[in-house]
Motif scaffolding. Structure first.
Motif, PDB file in Angstrom:
ATOM      1  N   LEU A  21       0.906  -1.164   0.026  1.00 21.85           N
ATOM      2  CA  LEU A  21       0.095  -0.016  -0.109  1.00 21.85           C
ATOM      3  C   LEU A  21       0.906   1.233  -0.042  1.00 21.85           C
ATOM      4  CD1 LEU A  21      -2.562  -1.209   2.790  1.00 21.85           C
ATOM      5  CD2 LEU A  21      -2.553  -1.611   0.070  1.00 21.85           C
ATOM      6  N   GLN A  22       0.375   2.223  -0.938  1.00 26.93           N
ATOM      7  CA  GLN A  22       1.447   3.464  -0.913  1.00 26.93           C
ATOM      8  C   GLN A  22       0.618   4.589  -0.327  1.00 26.93           C
ATOM      9  OE1 GLN A  22       4.485   3.294  -2.188  1.00 26.93           O
ATOM     10  NE2 GLN A  22       4.067   1.204  -2.153  1.00 26.93           N
ATOM     11  N   LEU A  23       1.072   5.512   0.283  1.00 21.82           N
ATOM     12  CA  LEU A  23       0.771   6.950   0.707  1.00 21.82           C
ATOM     13  C   LEU A  23       0.796   7.822  -0.319  1.00 21.82           C
ATOM     14  CD1 LEU A  23       2.678   6.618   4.112  1.00 21.82           C
ATOM     15  CD2 LEU A  23       0.219   6.696   3.756  1.00 21.82           C
ATOM     16  N   SER A  24      -0.031   8.814  -0.138  1.00 23.95           N
ATOM     17  CA  SER A  24      -0.046   9.946  -0.982  1.00 23.95           C
ATOM     18  C   SER A  24       0.161  11.150  -0.156  1.00 23.95           C
ATOM     19  CB  SER A  24      -1.415  10.041  -1.823  1.00 23.95           C
ATOM     20  OG  SER A  24      -2.448  10.149  -0.796  1.00 23.95           O
ATOM     21  N   GLY A  25       0.062  12.340  -1.049  1.00 26.00           N
ATOM     22  CA  GLY A  25       0.264  13.607  -0.475  1.00 26.00           C
ATOM     23  C   GLY A  25       1.662  13.650   0.324  1.00 26.00           C
ATOM     24  N   ASP A  26       1.492  14.492   1.508  1.00 23.47           N
ATOM     25  CA  ASP A  26       2.631  14.816   2.315  1.00 23.47           C
ATOM     26  C   ASP A  26       3.223  13.767   3.074  1.00 23.47           C
ATOM     27  OD1 ASP A  26       2.471  17.543   1.841  1.00 23.47           O
ATOM     28  OD2 ASP A  26       1.255  17.880   3.572  1.00 23.47           O
ATOM     29  N   PHE A  27       2.247  12.638   3.155  1.00 25.23           N
ATOM     30  CA  PHE A  27       2.782  11.193   3.965  1.00 25.23           C
ATOM     31  C   PHE A  27       3.892  10.873   3.198  1.00 25.23           C
ATOM     32  CE2 PHE A  27      -1.539  11.150   5.690  1.00 25.23           C
ATOM     33  CZ  PHE A  27      -1.150  11.223   7.117  1.00 25.23           C
ATOM     34  N   ALA A  28       3.686  10.806   1.755  1.00 21.20           N
ATOM     35  CA  ALA A  28       4.518  10.133   0.832  1.00 21.20           C
ATOM     36  C   ALA A  28       6.224  10.602   0.626  1.00 21.20           C
ATOM     37  CB  ALA A  28       3.965   9.975  -0.591  1.00 21.20           C
ATOM     38  N   GLN A  29       6.132  11.837   1.207  1.00 23.97           N
ATOM     39  CA  GLN A  29       7.399  12.750   1.347  1.00 23.97           C
ATOM     40  C   GLN A  29       8.298  12.314   2.607  1.00 23.97           C
ATOM     41  OE1 GLN A  29       8.243  14.087  -1.631  1.00 23.97           O
ATOM     42  NE2 GLN A  29       5.987  13.246  -2.162  1.00 23.97           N
ATOM     43  N   HIS A  30       7.645  11.626   3.523  1.00 22.64           N
ATOM     44  CA  HIS A  30       8.254  11.466   4.718  1.00 22.64           C
ATOM     45  C   HIS A  30       9.019  10.019   4.726  1.00 22.64           C
ATOM     46  CE1 HIS A  30       5.713  14.783   5.877  1.00 22.64           C
ATOM     47  NE2 HIS A  30       6.501  15.035   7.122  1.00 22.64           N
ATOM     48  N   ARG A  31      10.198   9.767   5.371  1.00 22.99           N
ATOM     49  CA  ARG A  31      10.757   8.518   5.610  1.00 22.99           C
ATOM     50  C   ARG A  31       9.874   7.557   6.198  1.00 22.99           C
ATOM     51  NH1 ARG A  31      16.467   7.500   8.813  1.00 22.99           N
ATOM     52  NH2 ARG A  31      16.803   5.428   7.778  1.00 22.99           N
ATOM     53  N   PHE A  35       5.171  -0.426   6.922  1.00 21.13           N
ATOM     54  CA  PHE A  35       4.787  -0.674   5.521  1.00 21.13           C
ATOM     55  C   PHE A  35       3.575  -1.728   5.731  1.00 21.13           C
ATOM     56  CE2 PHE A  35       9.325  -0.071   5.902  1.00 21.13           C
ATOM     57  CZ  PHE A  35       9.512   0.848   4.823  1.00 21.13           C
ATOM     58  N   TYR A  36       2.803  -1.399   4.963  1.00 18.78           N
ATOM     59  CA  TYR A  36       1.371  -2.358   4.703  1.00 18.78           C
ATOM     60  C   TYR A  36       1.312  -3.098   3.384  1.00 18.78           C
ATOM     61  CZ  TYR A  36       0.255   0.086   8.813  1.00 18.78           C
ATOM     62  OH  TYR A  36       0.423   0.635  10.446  1.00 18.78           O
ATOM     63  N   PHE A  37       0.971  -4.231   3.573  1.00 19.22           N
ATOM     64  CA  PHE A  37       0.791  -5.106   2.190  1.00 19.22           C
ATOM     65  C   PHE A  37      -0.815  -5.830   2.326  1.00 19.22           C
ATOM     66  CE2 PHE A  37       5.171  -4.673   3.474  1.00 19.22           C
ATOM     67  CZ  PHE A  37       5.871  -4.487   2.223  1.00 19.22           C
ATOM     68  N   LYS A  38      -1.366  -5.660   1.436  1.00 24.26           N
ATOM     69  CA  LYS A  38      -2.790  -6.345   1.165  1.00 24.26           C
ATOM     70  C   LYS A  38      -2.426  -7.603   0.769  1.00 24.26           C
ATOM     71  CE  LYS A  38      -6.762  -6.025  -1.755  1.00 24.26           C
ATOM     72  NZ  LYS A  38      -7.537  -5.233  -2.775  1.00 24.26           N
ATOM     73  N   LYS A  73     -12.385  -0.990   2.753  1.00 30.36           N
ATOM     74  CA  LYS A  73     -12.571   0.589   3.082  1.00 30.36           C
ATOM     75  C   LYS A  73     -11.368   1.078   3.833  1.00 30.36           C
ATOM     76  CE  LYS A  73     -17.637   0.208   3.791  1.00 30.36           C
ATOM     77  NZ  LYS A  73     -18.828   0.070   4.302  1.00 30.36           N
ATOM     78  N   LEU A  74     -10.701   0.622   4.585  1.00 33.96           N
ATOM     79  CA  LEU A  74      -9.458   1.243   5.380  1.00 33.96           C
ATOM     80  C   LEU A  74      -8.341   1.238   4.437  1.00 33.96           C
ATOM     81  CD1 LEU A  74      -9.709  -0.943   8.753  1.00 33.96           C
ATOM     82  CD2 LEU A  74     -10.341   1.327   8.318  1.00 33.96           C
ATOM     83  N   ILE A  75      -8.266   0.201   3.595  1.00 37.99           N
ATOM     84  CA  ILE A  75      -7.150   0.374   2.515  1.00 37.99           C
ATOM     85  C   ILE A  75      -7.445   1.588   1.646  1.00 37.99           C
ATOM     86  CG2 ILE A  75      -6.394  -0.866   0.509  1.00 37.99           C
ATOM     87  CD1 ILE A  75      -6.564  -3.311   2.036  1.00 37.99           C
ATOM     88  N   ALA A  76      -8.801   1.809   1.255  1.00 40.77           N
ATOM     89  CA  ALA A  76      -8.915   2.973   0.284  1.00 40.77           C
ATOM     90  C   ALA A  76      -8.647   4.221   1.137  1.00 40.77           C
ATOM     91  CB  ALA A  76     -10.410   2.971  -0.003  1.00 40.77           C
ATOM     92  N   ALA A  77      -8.838   4.322   2.352  1.00 39.81           N
ATOM     93  CA  ALA A  77      -8.621   5.656   3.195  1.00 39.81           C
ATOM     94  C   ALA A  77      -6.968   5.629   3.530  1.00 39.81           C
ATOM     95  CB  ALA A  77      -9.232   5.452   4.536  1.00 39.81           C
ATOM     96  N   TYR A  78      -6.243   4.539   3.432  1.00 41.58           N
ATOM     97  CA  TYR A  78      -4.688   4.636   3.833  1.00 41.58           C
ATOM     98  C   TYR A  78      -3.968   5.614   3.220  1.00 41.58           C
ATOM     99  CZ  TYR A  78       0.115   3.135   4.442  1.00 41.58           C
ATOM    100  OH  TYR A  78       1.298   3.225   4.533  1.00 41.58           O
ATOM    101  N   PRO A  79      -4.219   5.702   1.669  1.00 44.67           N
ATOM    102  CA  PRO A  79      -3.277   6.724   1.151  1.00 44.67           C
ATOM    103  C   PRO A  79      -3.274   8.266   1.785  1.00 44.67           C
ATOM    104  CG  PRO A  79      -4.328   5.409  -0.650  1.00 44.67           C
ATOM    105  CD  PRO A  79      -4.989   5.036   0.836  1.00 44.67           C
ATOM    106  N   GLU A  80      -4.584   8.479   2.208  1.00 47.82           N
ATOM    107  CA  GLU A  80      -4.777   9.883   2.634  1.00 47.82           C
ATOM    108  C   GLU A  80      -4.570  10.132   4.396  1.00 47.82           C
ATOM    109  OE1 GLU A  80      -4.778  12.433   0.744  1.00 47.82           O
ATOM    110  OE2 GLU A  80      -4.750  11.198  -1.109  1.00 47.82           O
ATOM    111  N   THR A  81      -4.952   8.917   4.935  1.00 46.58           N
ATOM    112  CA  THR A  81      -4.667   9.040   6.356  1.00 46.58           C
ATOM    113  C   THR A  81      -3.806   8.268   7.187  1.00 46.58           C
ATOM    114  OG1 THR A  81      -6.097   7.088   6.462  1.00 46.58           O
ATOM    115  CG2 THR A  81      -7.517   9.135   6.374  1.00 46.58           C
ATOM    116  N   GLY A  82      -2.817   7.709   6.473  1.00 47.16           N
ATOM    117  CA  GLY A  82      -1.805   6.922   6.999  1.00 47.16           C
ATOM    118  C   GLY A  82      -2.103   5.852   7.966  1.00 47.16           C
TER     119      GLY A  82
END
Length: 139
Positions: A21-31, A35-38, A73-82
């Motif tokens: 699973l990949q983060l987006s926005g500001d989250f993706a820029q941080h170290r 790590f989460y795997f579906k 539903k949680l996986i769909a929210a993960y990129p924006e909520t972390g």
């Protein structure tokens, strides 16, 4: 190959339908240290890999969710909520270990059904995946 890349490859090899699973926005820029795997579609389990951030010490958990719909539903929210997204998951299998090289993982602790081979304390990548495979540990 560094430890994170090695572990990602082991997960993908053992669980061929898995995806990180990949983060987006500001989250993706941080170290990242988590790590989460579906594991696969329509499944109520998720893999969580935690790195201590400095050394080659890790925790790999299989998290169980009430059902696959909630997890989707949680996986769909993960990129924006972390990472806080997955707080509903209950750890059902956990291995903490030190990466000493490819297929040289020193087990520090194991939580789940007892497995005699774990007591050897040094395991391979495939054995690590078997420790957190919910299919191998269902009642």
């Amino acid at each position: 190959m560094n430890a994170i890349d090695y572990l990602r490859e082991e997960i993908k090899s053992y669980f061929p339908e898995s995806s990180e699973l990949q983060l987006s926005g500001d989250f993706a820029q941080h170290r990242r240290f988590n790590f989460y795997f579906k594991i696969k579609d329509d499944y109520s389990y998720l893999l969580y890999l935690n790195w201590d951030g400095e050394y080659d010490q890790f925790i790999l958990k299989c998290l169980e969710f009430v059902n696959e719909e909630i997890l989707e539903k949680l996986i769909a929210a993960y990129p924006e909520t972390g990472a806080k997204t997955f707080n509903l998951g209950q750890p059902c299998l956990t291995v903490s270990f030190i990466y000493r090289g490819e297929n040289k993982l020193s087990v520090l602790d194991f939580k789940g059904p007892v497995d005699a081979e774990i007591h050897s304390r040094e395991i391979s990548g495939i054995k690590l995946m078997q420790c957190v495979d919910p299919e191998l540990h269902k009642d």
